[in-house]
Design an enzyme around this catalytic site. Structure first.
Site, mmCIF file in Angstrom:
data_model
loop_
_atom_site.group_PDB
_atom_site.id
_atom_site.type_symbol
_atom_site.label_atom_id
_atom_site.label_comp_id
_atom_site.label_asym_id
_atom_site.label_seq_id
_atom_site.Cartn_x
_atom_site.Cartn_y
_atom_site.Cartn_z
ATOM 1 N N GLU A 101 0.775 -1.146 -0.027
ATOM 2 C CA GLU A 101 0.074 0.001 -0.047
ATOM 3 C C GLU A 101 0.913 1.329 0.135
ATOM 4 O OE1 GLU A 101 -2.406 1.645 -0.632
ATOM 5 O OE2 GLU A 101 -3.853 1.970 1.074
ATOM 6 N N ASP A 102 0.533 2.506 -0.586
ATOM 7 C CA ASP A 102 1.164 3.448 -0.576
ATOM 8 C C ASP A 102 0.994 4.229 0.626
ATOM 9 O OD1 ASP A 102 -1.492 4.021 -0.694
ATOM 10 O OD2 ASP A 102 -1.214 5.687 -2.436
ATOM 11 N N ASP A 105 -3.762 5.596 6.054
ATOM 12 C CA ASP A 105 -4.393 6.930 6.435
ATOM 13 C C ASP A 105 -5.072 7.042 7.675
ATOM 14 O OD1 ASP A 105 -4.486 9.907 6.291
ATOM 15 O OD2 ASP A 105 -6.280 9.683 5.105
ATOM 16 N N PHE A 154 -0.846 16.391 3.466
ATOM 17 C CA PHE A 154 -1.170 15.674 2.199
ATOM 18 C C PHE A 154 -0.081 15.746 1.134
ATOM 19 C CE2 PHE A 154 -3.283 14.838 -1.831
ATOM 20 C CZ PHE A 154 -4.137 14.089 -1.460
ATOM 21 N N ARG A 167 2.077 11.952 -9.707
ATOM 22 C CA ARG A 167 2.422 10.693 -9.436
ATOM 23 C C ARG A 167 3.715 10.548 -10.044
ATOM 24 N NH1 ARG A 167 -2.000 7.492 -7.954
ATOM 25 N NH2 ARG A 167 -4.014 8.082 -8.834
HETATM 26 P P1 IMP Z 1 -7.321 5.262 4.244
HETATM 27 O O1 IMP Z 1 -8.465 4.333 3.856
HETATM 28 O O2 IMP Z 1 -7.758 6.609 4.902
HETATM 29 O O3 IMP Z 1 -6.429 4.534 5.065
HETATM 30 O O4 IMP Z 1 -6.675 5.491 2.673
HETATM 31 C C1 IMP Z 1 -5.937 5.455 2.154
HETATM 32 C C2 IMP Z 1 -5.693 5.937 0.855
HETATM 33 O O5 IMP Z 1 -5.935 7.262 0.859
HETATM 34 C C3 IMP Z 1 -4.349 5.673 0.285
HETATM 35 O O6 IMP Z 1 -4.093 4.386 -0.339
HETATM 36 C C4 IMP Z 1 -4.274 6.956 -0.477
HETATM 37 O O7 IMP Z 1 -4.789 6.505 -1.827
HETATM 38 C C5 IMP Z 1 -5.067 7.916 -0.125
HETATM 39 N N1 IMP Z 1 -4.437 8.992 0.584
HETATM 40 C C6 IMP Z 1 -4.211 9.332 2.037
HETATM 41 N N2 IMP Z 1 -3.683 10.250 2.279
HETATM 42 C C7 IMP Z 1 -3.107 10.499 1.092
HETATM 43 C C8 IMP Z 1 -2.015 11.689 0.732
HETATM 44 O O8 IMP Z 1 -1.578 12.307 1.637
HETATM 45 N N3 IMP Z 1 -1.982 12.107 -0.339
HETATM 46 C C9 IMP Z 1 -2.570 11.074 -1.501
HETATM 47 N N4 IMP Z 1 -3.494 10.089 -1.269
HETATM 48 C C10 IMP Z 1 -3.623 9.897 0.079
HETATM 49 MG MG MG Z 2 -4.357 4.090 -2.223
#
Ligand code: IMP
Ligand code: MG
Length: 179
Positions: A101-102, A105, A154, A167
């Site tokens: 995963e990237d 969050d 962000f 990207r």
């Molecule tokens: P979560 O379900 O809130 O943990 O979301 C995770 C996803 O939200 C990540 O896989 C990202 O695609 C996106 N995301 C969360 N934070 C960022 C950020 O700072 N920049 C860009 N995408 C983000």
């Molecule tokens: Mg993502």
């Protein structure tokens, strides 16, 4: 997020990222050293550069597969729903699986994907996230390997977008609005 002009402040240089990816790959190689095959599952789209670099440092037999999710947040953050837009092509029952995963969050995406894949009875299921924003967590979920813990900013670059842009930046930076 606010719209409008912004600048990107570098947080993690390409060199810093490369060194950390290599170290993560060593740890993952050690952990799965006895595997007959590791299925590396990238979460599209943000992980595409990370997974490309990571698998080239893994000294293991590897299969690469992808899953794509989309999350719909309504204003109450606790009712977030994660949908699968594209599922795996391959079977994972009895296999060793690493989810890549990237960013973790709120944790909703990772929790949902791990739950889904766990139901398919893999032999081992682990997760590696390049970035972790622990201060944003809403769901109790943790990656087994984390590249970098970052503050609640962000970020973009190295596969990660803001409105589908940036990207292709080789580094990771924080978006800062100038108006
Ligand atoms: P979560 O379900 O809130 O943990 O979301 C995770 C996803 O939200 C990540 O896989 C990202 O695609 C996106 N995301 C969360 N934070 C960022 C950020 O700072 N920049 C860009 N995408 C983000
Ligand atoms: Mg993502």
């Amino acid at each position: 997020m606010a719209a409008g002009p912004y600048v990107i402040d570098e947080l993690l240089s390409a060199k810093t990222i490369a060194a950390r990816v290599e170290a993560l790959a060593h740890e993952i190689t050690d952990h799965f050293g006895d595997t007959d095959k590791l299925v590396v599952v990238g979460l599209l789209r943000g992980s595409f550069i990370f997974i490309a670099d990571l698998v080239r440092e893994l000294h293991l037999p590897v299969e690469v597969d992808f899953i794509e999710t989309s999350s719909y947040g309504n204003s109450t953050e606790s009712s977030r729903e994660v949908r699968i837009l594209k599922d795996l092509r391959g079977e994972i029952e009895g296999r060793d699986v690493l989810v890549v995963e990237d960013i973790v969050d709120t944790g909703h995406t990772l929790a949902h994907v791990l739950h889904l894949l766990e139901g398919r009875k893999p032999a081992r299921l682990k997760c590696c996230a390049l970035l972790d924003k622990p201060s944003r967590r809403e769901v109790d979920v943790q990656a087994d390997w984390v590249g970098f813990e970052i503050p609640d900013k962000f970020v973009v670059g190295y596969g990660i977008d803001y409105a589908q842009r940036n990207r292709n930046l080789p580094y990771i930076g924080a978006v800062r609005f100038t108006h």
